[in-house]
Design a protein around this motif. Structure first.
Motif, PDB file in Angstrom:
ATOM      1  N   GLY A  20      61.324  30.443  22.392  1.00 48.42           N
ATOM      2  CA  GLY A  20      61.358  30.848  23.787  1.00 48.42           C
ATOM      3  C   GLY A  20      59.963  31.098  24.321  1.00 48.42           C
ATOM      4  O   GLY A  20      59.596  30.622  25.400  1.00 48.42           O
ATOM      5  N   ILE A  21      59.157  31.821  23.549  1.00 53.18           N
ATOM      6  CA  ILE A  21      57.797  32.094  24.004  1.00 53.18           C
ATOM      7  C   ILE A  21      57.006  30.801  24.115  1.00 53.18           C
ATOM      8  O   ILE A  21      56.291  30.571  25.096  1.00 53.18           O
ATOM      9  N   LEU A  22      57.188  29.932  23.133  1.00 48.65           N
ATOM     10  CA  LEU A  22      56.463  28.659  23.194  1.00 48.65           C
ATOM     11  C   LEU A  22      56.883  27.866  24.420  1.00 48.65           C
ATOM     12  O   LEU A  22      56.063  27.235  25.093  1.00 48.65           O
ATOM     13  N   TYR A  23      58.175  27.918  24.701  1.00 49.09           N
ATOM     14  CA  TYR A  23      58.665  27.189  25.870  1.00 49.09           C
ATOM     15  C   TYR A  23      58.079  27.789  27.140  1.00 49.09           C
ATOM     16  O   TYR A  23      57.675  27.069  28.065  1.00 49.09           O
ATOM     17  N   ALA A  24      58.013  29.115  27.192  1.00 46.48           N
ATOM     18  CA  ALA A  24      57.457  29.762  28.372  1.00 46.48           C
ATOM     19  C   ALA A  24      56.001  29.375  28.569  1.00 46.48           C
ATOM     20  O   ALA A  24      55.537  29.180  29.691  1.00 46.48           O
ATOM     21  N   VAL A  25      55.273  29.249  27.451  1.00 46.80           N
ATOM     22  CA  VAL A  25      53.849  28.941  27.553  1.00 46.80           C
ATOM     23  C   VAL A  25      53.617  27.477  27.881  1.00 46.80           C
ATOM     24  O   VAL A  25      52.796  27.129  28.723  1.00 46.80           O
ATOM     25  N   THR A  26      54.382  26.597  27.233  1.00 48.70           N
ATOM     26  CA  THR A  26      54.079  25.173  27.347  1.00 48.70           C
ATOM     27  C   THR A  26      55.016  24.436  28.283  1.00 48.70           C
ATOM     28  O   THR A  26      54.700  23.342  28.738  1.00 48.70           O
ATOM     29  N   GLY A  27      56.202  24.976  28.511  1.00 45.10           N
ATOM     30  CA  GLY A  27      57.155  24.305  29.376  1.00 45.10           C
ATOM     31  C   GLY A  27      57.782  23.076  28.756  1.00 45.10           C
ATOM     32  O   GLY A  27      58.320  22.229  29.450  1.00 45.10           O
ATOM     33  N   THR A  28      57.711  22.959  27.419  1.00 50.56           N
ATOM     34  CA  THR A  28      58.327  21.812  26.775  1.00 50.56           C
ATOM     35  C   THR A  28      58.883  22.248  25.434  1.00 50.56           C
ATOM     36  O   THR A  28      58.483  23.268  24.878  1.00 50.56           O
ATOM     37  N   LEU A  29      59.810  21.451  24.936  1.00 49.07           N
ATOM     38  CA  LEU A  29      60.364  21.759  23.615  1.00 49.07           C
ATOM     39  C   LEU A  29      60.022  20.682  22.601  1.00 49.07           C
ATOM     40  O   LEU A  29      60.268  20.833  21.419  1.00 49.07           O
ATOM     41  N   ASN A  30      59.499  19.567  23.098  1.00 49.65           N
ATOM     42  CA  ASN A  30      59.129  18.487  22.186  1.00 49.65           C
ATOM     43  C   ASN A  30      57.863  18.870  21.429  1.00 49.65           C
ATOM     44  O   ASN A  30      56.867  19.290  22.033  1.00 49.65           O
ATOM     45  N   LEU A  31      57.913  18.732  20.110  1.00 47.09           N
ATOM     46  CA  LEU A  31      56.812  19.268  19.310  1.00 47.09           C
ATOM     47  C   LEU A  31      55.479  18.612  19.628  1.00 47.09           C
ATOM     48  O   LEU A  31      54.458  19.288  19.724  1.00 47.09           O
ATOM     49  N   GLN A  32      55.486  17.285  19.801  1.00 48.46           N
ATOM     50  CA  GLN A  32      54.214  16.607  20.062  1.00 48.46           C
ATOM     51  C   GLN A  32      53.627  17.039  21.391  1.00 48.46           C
ATOM     52  O   GLN A  32      52.434  17.325  21.503  1.00 48.46           O
ATOM     53  N   ASP A  33      54.512  17.111  22.388  1.00 50.27           N
ATOM     54  CA  ASP A  33      54.101  17.521  23.706  1.00 50.27           C
ATOM     55  C   ASP A  33      53.548  18.947  23.663  1.00 50.27           C
ATOM     56  O   ASP A  33      52.499  19.256  24.238  1.00 50.27           O
ATOM     57  N   MET A  34      54.278  19.788  22.943  1.00 52.37           N
ATOM     58  CA  MET A  34      53.886  21.179  22.782  1.00 52.37           C
ATOM     59  C   MET A  34      52.495  21.260  22.156  1.00 52.37           C
ATOM     60  O   MET A  34      51.646  22.042  22.589  1.00 52.37           O
ATOM     61  N   SER A  35      52.294  20.419  21.145  1.00 53.11           N
ATOM     62  CA  SER A  35      51.015  20.417  20.447  1.00 53.11           C
ATOM     63  C   SER A  35      49.878  20.099  21.407  1.00 53.11           C
ATOM     64  O   SER A  35      48.836  20.766  21.408  1.00 53.11           O
ATOM     65  N   VAL A  36      50.104  19.093  22.265  1.00 55.12           N
ATOM     66  CA  VAL A  36      49.056  18.711  23.207  1.00 55.12           C
ATOM     67  C   VAL A  36      48.708  19.884  24.112  1.00 55.12           C
ATOM     68  O   VAL A  36      47.533  20.197  24.337  1.00 55.12           O
ATOM     69  N   ILE A  37      49.757  20.578  24.615  1.00 49.23           N
ATOM     70  CA  ILE A  37      49.502  21.660  25.571  1.00 49.23           C
ATOM     71  C   ILE A  37      48.857  22.858  24.882  1.00 49.23           C
ATOM     72  O   ILE A  37      47.950  23.489  25.436  1.00 49.23           O
ATOM     73  N   ILE A  38      49.283  23.147  23.643  1.00 45.59           N
ATOM     74  CA  ILE A  38      48.666  24.272  22.936  1.00 45.59           C
ATOM     75  C   ILE A  38      47.194  23.983  22.664  1.00 45.59           C
ATOM     76  O   ILE A  38      46.349  24.874  22.751  1.00 45.59           O
ATOM     77  N   HIS A  39      46.884  22.729  22.392  1.00 41.74           N
ATOM     78  CA  HIS A  39      45.494  22.380  22.099  1.00 41.74           C
ATOM     79  C   HIS A  39      44.591  22.558  23.306  1.00 41.74           C
ATOM     80  O   HIS A  39      43.383  22.739  23.150  1.00 41.74           O
ATOM     81  N   GLN A  40      45.198  22.503  24.520  1.00 39.04           N
ATOM     82  CA  GLN A  40      44.365  22.717  25.698  1.00 39.04           C
ATOM     83  C   GLN A  40      43.887  24.163  25.792  1.00 39.04           C
ATOM     84  O   GLN A  40      43.006  24.478  26.582  1.00 39.04           O
ATOM     85  N   GLY A  41      44.495  25.045  25.004  1.00 42.44           N
ATOM     86  CA  GLY A  41      44.015  26.429  24.944  1.00 42.44           C
ATOM     87  C   GLY A  41      44.616  27.276  26.043  1.00 42.44           C
ATOM     88  O   GLY A  41      45.496  26.846  26.800  1.00 42.44           O
ATOM     89  N   GLY A  42      44.136  28.513  26.142  1.00 42.21           N
ATOM     90  CA  GLY A  42      44.706  29.449  27.101  1.00 42.21           C
ATOM     91  C   GLY A  42      45.945  30.080  26.520  1.00 42.21           C
ATOM     92  O   GLY A  42      46.647  29.478  25.690  1.00 42.21           O
ATOM     93  N   LYS A  43      46.220  31.310  26.876  1.00 46.00           N
ATOM     94  CA  LYS A  43      47.413  32.025  26.429  1.00 46.00           C
ATOM     95  C   LYS A  43      47.523  32.036  24.905  1.00 46.00           C
ATOM     96  O   LYS A  43      48.597  31.930  24.323  1.00 46.00           O
TER      97      LYS A  43
END
Lengths: 125, 502, 491
Positions: C180-203
């Motif tokens: 849930g927290i990951l979804y709130a931060v990244t707005g996606t549930l797909n792992l690859q997509d999530m990875s891209v957004i987490i790599h952009q940093g912030g939060k």
């Protein structure tokens, strides 16, 4: 809006979630009755559901059913979290079902769902 | 399509033959006939001798025999090959498997031992592992067989399935597994710093790869496994404990295969991985030589106090193995050749002594020396063999032990290490002190134990092998190069290691 | 071929749904359908692995929607290997279960096989999925089936199952919260997509909370120290046939998920990764010792193996903590190998229970004479646990040790060796009992049958022995398959 209202609007939902989660886990740990433990487990699962649903909410948005002339995405709540939680509810239902089935069997075998009673009879069986 | 008799494949066959024999013995032994497993063992032993000897001319001619089979771990292949040092050890182990097998038949039947199928199978697996140790050309392959040897010896040590056996088995495992795992760690370190684990005569690790204090640590991590198996003090106490095993096991494994595998491991690590230069500069060789000297002297002193014949021989083995370690650590071609030749000489001498101990036990059920008053009258041939090999072990000229010791002493003197030379001489005298009483007690004219009044030799299955090995011990002393050119092999190995340095 | 990732999971699922109904027609029809579906699933997983190795990762989007809106199954080399392992273990375990059938009751037979198939389908799905929420659903399918299988193990089994249900649900809720927290931060549930957004940093802090929740949730599910409390009693009382699957495979799947999150979603350059790995490293280090030491005192063979599982899970985590590509490959090798070792040892425990009705190791005696195959499996499994070549356990330790030295984490090498030696203590104790102890109260409760054990038990056990050695000798192909993937993400 006063400070406290502002705070509740912003963060309150998280505290509610956290409170429910803690309450559920507390119930699972402290209750001696297996049925109550199961209820605690349910409360805990509800906390996760509320948490997800709160993520999908937007201020002043409506339910995600297409209205004539309203094409702005900000006007609708995020439907995905609802869909997800529908699944999560099903999972929680399944878990509760299995738990209840187990309890029925335990009651049949041990004659009780009280932990102390069960432990006492476990040694005899 | 490779010729199936190709010389490259022969070391592989030498490893596979006892392995297949072990499988056959295990599967068939219980179900068909007890003669079957013995027949299989002897056929396999003969086959192995043929295979190993067939490679000898090629090795003496200086050919390089090596085959890479497949990748065993990333970057390292499972490769086996033959070099003079490995060939020497392989000759000894394969030659001695046959007499020991024949002796086993006499011993195991004469003693009505249980679990004979498992015994023969485990024995054959041990030989597989020993062959693997001889022919491994890199450390991973070597370690594989080294650990197989550890595990396969365990059922033999605990053969009697009684409390004493279990206790000894645990002790044996504690020593060998701990040292084996530390060896593993050292091996990984060597691989990471050097990127290779192939044996190179003269070593390949430089001081740059492993700076000063680490080199010594890794040296002892690797050598540790070797000196535990070779029984260097203070890591020796598993060896006397393991003497609870049936005598043929003590004879072949605890006088030849396992302990020599330990000495061989030390050889490979010191001279083929570290090399004389680094071994000397990191002081590893000196410390090890000091340990060996202490072991030689102390073990001889302990041996004098042991009344149980097998235990006395066990301590003698501990001392003799340290000759090999000392010879390696002196780091000269001559002493290395002497050390290698001592693998041969000691093998034939000690196996004879153990076989005699076993023959006495089966025939008269005597274990202690003090009970053997006048036994020479009953078993003159057996005790004659014992007397001869005792002289040989003490290093009298004309016997095999002299050749190896003389070479080690010459090497020591050429390095100016008179102390080592003196130790070797002193220990020879000590060997006389602990072995001669046995001979003199057994040939005493008066005060003969009443049981020994009549003549009664051991069964031929035990007698013939021990005469055979005793004779070889003498022949090798008179003509070190007789038959198999084993001394030439030892010299070749010694020269090949020190060639790059000269 | 492009539908294989989905079919591998769906076939056992369909089998599970059909089995109970088909059993009404004939007692063995449902069972045979399950076998067929599992066998087909295994064959397809192998073909799929081959395809992945040759042509690169396979992606399967349900409904054909574009990313990140669709639910995706993504099979890369690592996933393909794990899926094949799960499918094989599932197949042979289902086969092993034949010996435990209650032949009188059609519903019981059909139901039990349904649950086994459901269990396998859940694990296959978890390993294939590339969607955080989808993983949760499959994880819960697995868990529900596991509760049932544990409950089948008799009276104590039911209590153990209920307790595990509570703990497992807490774990699942933690995981869900993390997602849930990951979804709130990244707005996606797909792992690859999530990875891209987490790599952009912030939060980064919010993501850290999510990571901690994931570690706690998945740690409980996989009985990682210090979250292991539920595991020994559950493993001791579970149903005999499926014990191998629960102990050997189920507890590994969450670790595999954790591994994917740490390396493929968060990545090594995530701000707090170093600290997280250090804390995990402490857990792993203590867990390796703790499991071995507790196992030494056990007299129940299953409990001994259960404690040893804690150690083995720690070995797998050890590779993750070390983080060098080679160490990751080594821990994957251990992951695959240990499924067959641990599974095989649980088969042995089941076989001994089947024949003698006891698994108290103090009663064991001369088992090697009565059950040579079982004894061989115990020995090869034990040697592999200790790390004696040429069994697979040695090679996985080799790679992990190389990684530890390459990254300068010498302490883990020391721990690895101490832990191996501790393993040796209790496994040789077991071997001593099997080979040397004299018989105590070991009455053959099924003396009429000819031979050591029924074929349905011998075949899975033989497969385990074969895998332990073959995976050892031919570990290099496997390492070569997975290493390129790890080289991209490792330290």
């Amino acid at each position: 809006m006063t400070g406290i209202e502002q705070f509740l609007a912003d963060k309150g939902i998280y505290f509610l979630t956290f409170f429910l989660l803690s309450l559920g886990i507390y119930g699972i740990i402290t209750c001696k009755n297996y049925m109550k433990k199961l209820i605690g487990m349910n409360i805990m699962q509800v906390s996760a559901i509320i948490f997800f649903l709160s993520l999908g909410q937007k201020k002043g948005a409506t339910i995600p059913v297409l209205l004539e002339g309203l094409t702005n995405s900000d006007a609708y709540n995020n439907p995905l979290t609802h869909a997800l939680m529908l699944t999560a509810i099903v999972v929680s239902l399944g878990t509760t079902g299995v738990g209840l089935a187990l309890l029925t069997r335990i009651k049949e075998k041990f004659g009780s769902v009280e932990e102390e009673e069960i432990i006492r009879r476990q040694d005899k069986l | 399509m490779m010729n199936i008799f190709a010389i490259e494949l022969r070391p592989l066959y030498a490893i596979l033959v006892p392995f297949i024999a072990a499988g056959l013995v295990y599967v068939l032994g219980e179900h068909i006939n007890r003669n079957a497993r013995e027949a299989i063992t002897i056929v396999a032993a003969i086959l192995m001798i043929i295979i190993v000897y067939s490679m000898l001319p090629h090795v003496l001619a200086g050919e390089e025999i090596k085959i890479r089979l497949f990748s065993i771990v990333r970057g390292i292949s499972f490769s086996i090959g033959v070099d003079p040092a490995g060939m020497l050890f392989a000759c000894v182990a394969s030659t001695l498997w046959l007499p020991t097998s024949i002796y086993s038949i006499g011993y195991m039947r004469g003693n009505n031992e249980k679990n004979q199928t498992g015994y023969y199978a485990a024995f054959a697996v041990c030989l597989t592992a020993t062959m693997g140790i001889c022919f491994a050309t890199n450390l991973v392959t070597f370690f594989m067989f080294f650990e197989i040897l550890t595990v396969a010896t365990y059922p033999l040590v605990t053969h009697h399935r009684d409390d004493e056996g279990k206790k000894s088995g645990r002790k044996y495992l504690a020593y060998t597994l701990i040292s084996g795992q530390i060896f593993f760690a050292g091996m990984v370190v060597v691989y990471v710093v050097s990127g290779s684990l192939d044996f190179v005569p003269g070593g390949y690790i430089t001081e740059k790869m492993l700076p000063e204090p680490w080199a010594l640590l890794v040296f002892f991590m690797l050598v540790g496994a070797g000196i535990v198996k070779a029984g260097v003090m203070p890591l020796h106490s598993w060896l006397p404990a393991a003497m609870v095993a049936p005598t043929p096991v003590s004879a072949l494994l605890h006088a030849v295969a396992v302990v020599k595998a330990g000495a061989f491991c030390t050889l490979r690590v010191v001279l083929y991985i570290f090399g004389p230069t680094l071994a000397k500069s990191c002081h590893g060789a000196n410390i090890l030589a000091g340990m060996a000297v202490a072991t030689i002297l102390i073990s001889s002193l302990i041996a004098m106090n042991k009344d149980n014949l097998k235990e006395r021989l066990a301590f003698s083995t501990i001392g003799q193995l340290s000759y090999i370690i000392l010879g390696i650590c002196i780091l000269t071609p001559l002493s290395t050749a002497g050390a290698l030749y001592h693998i041969v000489a000691h093998a034939f001498m000690k196996i004879t002594l153990f076989m005699v101990a076993g023959a006495i036990y089966v025939t008269t059920h005597k274990k202690n020396i003090s009970e053997m008053l006048g036994i020479g009258k009953r078993m003159p041939v057996t005790m004659g063999a014992f007397a001869c090999t005792s002289f040989a072990l003490a290093g009298f000229p004309v016997f095999a032990g002299f050749v190896s010791k003389a070479n080690i002493i010459m090497g020591a003197i050429s390095q100016g290490k008179i102390f080592f030379a003196a130790t070797l001489v002193a220990s020879a005298l000590l060997a006389i002190v602990y072995l001669m009483p046995v001979v003199s007690i057994s040939f005493r004219k008066n005060n003969i134990h009443p049981e020994f009044a009549e003549k009664g030799e051991a069964a031929p299955a035990m007698l013939i092998p021990l005469i055979f090995t005793a004779l070889i011990a003498i022949i090798l002393g008179i003509a070190p190069n007789a038959g198999l050119h084993l001394f030439d092999l030892a010299l070749m190995a010694g020269n090949s290691i020190f060639q790059p340095l000269m | 071929m492009q539908h294989f990732p989905a079919l591998v999971v769906i076939l056992p699922l369909c089998g599970a749904a059909l089995s109970l109904a088909l059993t009404k027609i004939h007692i063995h029809l449902g069972r045979n359908v399950i076998f067929l579906s599992l066998a087909a699933s295994f064959c397809m997983s192998i073909m799929q692995l081959r395809n992945v190795v040759l042509n690169g990762p396979m992606e399967y989007r349900f409904g054909g929607y574009a990313l990140p809106y669709s639910i995706e199954f993504r099979i890369d080399a690592v996933g393909g290997v794990v899926v094949s392992m799960v499918a094989l273990m599932g197949l042979i375990t289902a086969f092993y279960c034949i010996s435990g059938e209650v032949r009188t009751d059609k519903i019981k037979v059909g139901g039990a096989y349904s649950v086994v198939a459901l269990f396998v389908a859940g694990m296959l799905g978890t390993a294939s999925s590339a969607d955080a929420f989808n993983m949760y659903v499959f994880l819960e399918i697995t868990a529900l089936a596991a509760y049932c299988l544990i409950a089948l193990g008799g009276n104590r089994g039911m209590i153990a199952a209920f307790r595990y249900l509570l703990v497992g649900t807490i774990a699942a809720t933690f995981y869900l919260m993390g997602v849930g927290i990951l979804y709130a931060v990244t707005g996606t549930l797909n792992l690859q997509d999530m990875s891209v957004i987490i790599h952009q940093g912030g939060k980064d802090e919010a993501v850290l909370v999510a990571l901690c929740l994931l570690i706690a949730g998945l740690g409980v599910k996989s009985a990682l120290f210090p979250f292991h409390g539920w595991q020994p009693s559950a493993h001791t009382h579970e149903e005999r046939g499926s014990a191998a699957l629960i102990a050997g495979v189920m507890v590994k799947i969450p670790v595999f998920m954790l591994f994917r999150y740490i390396y493929f979603v968060f990545g090594m350059d995530y701000k707090y990764m170093k600290q997280v790995l250090i804390i995990l490293g402490v857990f792993v280090g203590i867990g390796m010792m703790y499991g071995s030491i507790r196992a030494m005192g056990q007299t129940n063979m299953k409990k001994l193996l259960a404690y040893s599982s804690i150690t083995q899970t720690s070995y797998f985590m050890l590779g993750i903590v070390i983080g060098a590509p080679v160490a990751l490959a080594g821990s994957l090798l251990h992951f695959i190998g240990d499924a067959f070792i641990k599974g095989g040892l649980f088969y042995c425990a089941g076989a001994i229970k089947y024949k003698f009705g006891t698994i108290n190791i103090n009663n064991f005696g001369m088992i090697y004479k009565k059950m040579p195959v079982t004894a061989t499996l115990i020995v090869s499994g034990a040697l592999s646990m200790i790390g004696i070549p040429p069994t697979v356990g040695f090679f996985s330790k080799w790679y992990i040790a190389i990684g530890a030295i390459q990254t300068g984490k010498y302490i883990f090498l020391v721990l690895l060796i101490i832990s191996s030696l501790l393993n040796a203590v209790y496994f040789f104790k077991l071997i001593e009992k099997v080979f040397m102890e004299n018989d105590k109260e070991m009455e053959d409760i099924r003396p009429v049958k000819k031979g050591e054990l029924p074929w349905s038990m011998l075949i899975p056990m033989t497969i385990c022995i074969a895998v332990i050695f073959l995976l050892g000798f031919f570990n290099v192909p496997l390492i070569n398959i997975v290493l390129p993937l790890f080289e991209g993400v490792g330290l």
